[in-house]
Enzyme design. Structure first.
Site, mmCIF file in Angstrom:
data_model
loop_
_atom_site.group_PDB
_atom_site.id
_atom_site.type_symbol
_atom_site.label_atom_id
_atom_site.label_comp_id
_atom_site.label_asym_id
_atom_site.label_seq_id
_atom_site.Cartn_x
_atom_site.Cartn_y
_atom_site.Cartn_z
ATOM 1 N N ARG A 23 -109.926 15.992 -31.810
ATOM 2 C CA ARG A 23 -108.581 16.127 -31.682
ATOM 3 C C ARG A 23 -108.392 16.903 -30.422
ATOM 4 N NH1 ARG A 23 -107.437 17.676 -37.680
ATOM 5 N NH2 ARG A 23 -105.264 18.039 -36.944
ATOM 6 N N ARG A 74 -97.905 11.825 -27.003
ATOM 7 C CA ARG A 74 -99.074 12.480 -26.871
ATOM 8 C C ARG A 74 -99.929 11.927 -25.572
ATOM 9 N NH1 ARG A 74 -99.613 13.935 -32.677
ATOM 10 N NH2 ARG A 74 -101.609 14.922 -33.056
ATOM 11 N N ARG A 102 -106.155 25.025 -43.701
ATOM 12 C CA ARG A 102 -104.828 24.401 -43.880
ATOM 13 C C ARG A 102 -104.952 23.702 -44.958
ATOM 14 N NH1 ARG A 102 -101.661 21.055 -39.248
ATOM 15 N NH2 ARG A 102 -103.379 19.757 -39.206
ATOM 16 N N ARG A 160 -106.419 17.851 -45.605
ATOM 17 C CA ARG A 160 -106.391 16.625 -44.899
ATOM 18 C C ARG A 160 -107.651 16.197 -44.369
ATOM 19 N NH1 ARG A 160 -101.868 17.292 -40.308
ATOM 20 N NH2 ARG A 160 -103.430 16.218 -39.134
ATOM 21 N N LYS A 198 -96.700 23.191 -35.298
ATOM 22 C CA LYS A 198 -95.694 22.209 -34.970
ATOM 23 C C LYS A 198 -95.081 21.991 -36.334
ATOM 24 C CE LYS A 198 -98.094 18.880 -32.903
ATOM 25 N NZ LYS A 198 -99.393 19.367 -32.652
HETATM 26 P P1 ADP Z 1 -102.116 17.244 -35.593
HETATM 27 O O1 ADP Z 1 -100.955 17.835 -34.647
HETATM 28 O O2 ADP Z 1 -102.312 18.375 -36.839
HETATM 29 O O3 ADP Z 1 -103.487 16.929 -35.008
HETATM 30 P P2 ADP Z 1 -100.502 15.046 -36.794
HETATM 31 O O4 ADP Z 1 -100.102 15.236 -37.846
HETATM 32 O O5 ADP Z 1 -99.458 15.309 -35.623
HETATM 33 O O6 ADP Z 1 -101.670 16.174 -36.495
HETATM 34 O O7 ADP Z 1 -101.283 13.795 -36.283
HETATM 35 C C1 ADP Z 1 -102.384 13.331 -37.060
HETATM 36 C C2 ADP Z 1 -103.156 12.244 -36.319
HETATM 37 O O8 ADP Z 1 -102.336 11.154 -36.411
HETATM 38 C C3 ADP Z 1 -103.572 12.554 -35.018
HETATM 39 O O9 ADP Z 1 -104.845 13.051 -34.999
HETATM 40 C C4 ADP Z 1 -103.548 10.792 -34.395
HETATM 41 O O10 ADP Z 1 -104.736 10.238 -34.981
HETATM 42 C C5 ADP Z 1 -102.316 10.291 -35.123
HETATM 43 N N1 ADP Z 1 -101.100 10.514 -34.160
HETATM 44 C C6 ADP Z 1 -100.292 11.075 -34.556
HETATM 45 N N2 ADP Z 1 -99.388 11.170 -33.485
HETATM 46 C C7 ADP Z 1 -100.045 10.319 -32.713
HETATM 47 C C8 ADP Z 1 -99.199 9.752 -31.180
HETATM 48 N N3 ADP Z 1 -98.296 10.163 -30.816
HETATM 49 N N4 ADP Z 1 -100.123 8.998 -30.823
HETATM 50 C C9 ADP Z 1 -101.524 8.719 -31.232
HETATM 51 N N5 ADP Z 1 -101.640 9.020 -32.427
HETATM 52 C C10 ADP Z 1 -101.110 9.908 -33.090
#
Ligand code: ADP
Ligand code: ZN
Length: 216
Positions: free
Chosen positions: A173, A90, A129, A162, A15
């Site tokens: 996750r 999400r 990554r 990360r 993404k």
């Molecule tokens: P990835 O898609 O690689 O898991 P992101 O950068 O989108 O990573 O998100 C990293 C973390 O930030 C998630 O694992 C979560 O803890 C938090 N997060 C991001 N977006 C949301 C969301 N819409 N709702 C709840 N937590 C979120």
């Protein structure tokens, strides 16, 4: 042209990489809740400290917090070229809140793009990554290497892994993805907004396919 877009897919589907390319090509405002949380964590704000306690374990930040930052972001006036939501919504409550917010600001969602990817590949992508500590540009130790080892091509910053890209947090996750986020596919299918793309192809090929779709 479709211009208010949600980008969905499991962690590691690509993404972030695709979002950066689409934003550079079309000038969409990039709204990444993950990036917003990481920024707040870097600055050590109250939001950052709260988010960190969830993110480092792979857990989701509570809906009311996440919805709050997106509501604020969508009230800004830099969205006329469109916006790309990356990592939001999400959960079903987030999607329901977004419907209301989008209506309030008169910027209805045009399309939901879902990136399909099998689980083995997700694990490979995430465990290799690396990201630039300064600008967030994405790399991979095998497939997207920087020109100089450990150094960002874009800004010269140091590359790092990360904290939530470890096996344990990744498992959490992926569980959250299956339980909380996957049901959104039906939510958007019902609203005739969903289109899925196979993300196991080269990132530029994927960009071309999605560009054609958005420009239709
Ligand atoms: P990835 O898609 O690689 O898991 P992101 O950068 O989108 O990573 O998100 C990293 C973390 O930030 C998630 O694992 C979560 O803890 C938090 N997060 C991001 N977006 C949301 C969301 N819409 N709702 C709840 N937590 C979120
Ligand atoms: Zn950089």
């Amino acid at each position: 042209m479709k211009k208010n877009i949600i980008l969905m897919g499991p962690p590691g589907a690509g993404k972030g990489t695709l979002a950066k390319k689409l934003v550079a090509k079309y000038g969409f405002a990039h709204i990444s809740t993950g990036d917003m949380f990481r920024e707040a964590m870097k600055e050590g704000t109250e939001l950052g400290l709260l988010a960190k306690s969830y993110i480092d374990h792979g857990d989701l930040v509570p809906d009311e917090v996440t919805i709050g930052i997106v509501r604020e972001r969508l009230s800004k006036n830099d969205l006329d070229k469109g916006f790309l939501l990356d990592g939001f919504p999400r959960t079903i409550p987030q999607a329901e809140a977004l419907e209301i917010i989008a209506k309030e600001v008169s910027r209805p969602i045009d399309s939901v793009i879902n990136l399909d990817c099998d689980e083995k590949e997700l694990i490979r992508r995430i465990s290799g990554r690396r990201v630039c500590k300064s600008c967030g540009a994405p790399y991979h130790v095998d497939t997207m290497r920087p020109k100089v080892e450990g150094v960002c091509d874009v800004c010269g910053g140091p590359l790092m892994q990360r904290a939530d890209d470890n096996e344990e947090a990744l498992k959490v996750r992926l569980d959250h993805y299956v339980k909380s986020t996957k049901p959104l596919l039906d939510f958007y299918r019902d609203r005739k907004l969903l289109s899925s793309f196979n993300s196991l192809v080269d990132s530029n090929v994927l960009l071309d396919e999605i560009s054609k779709f958005l420009e239709k």
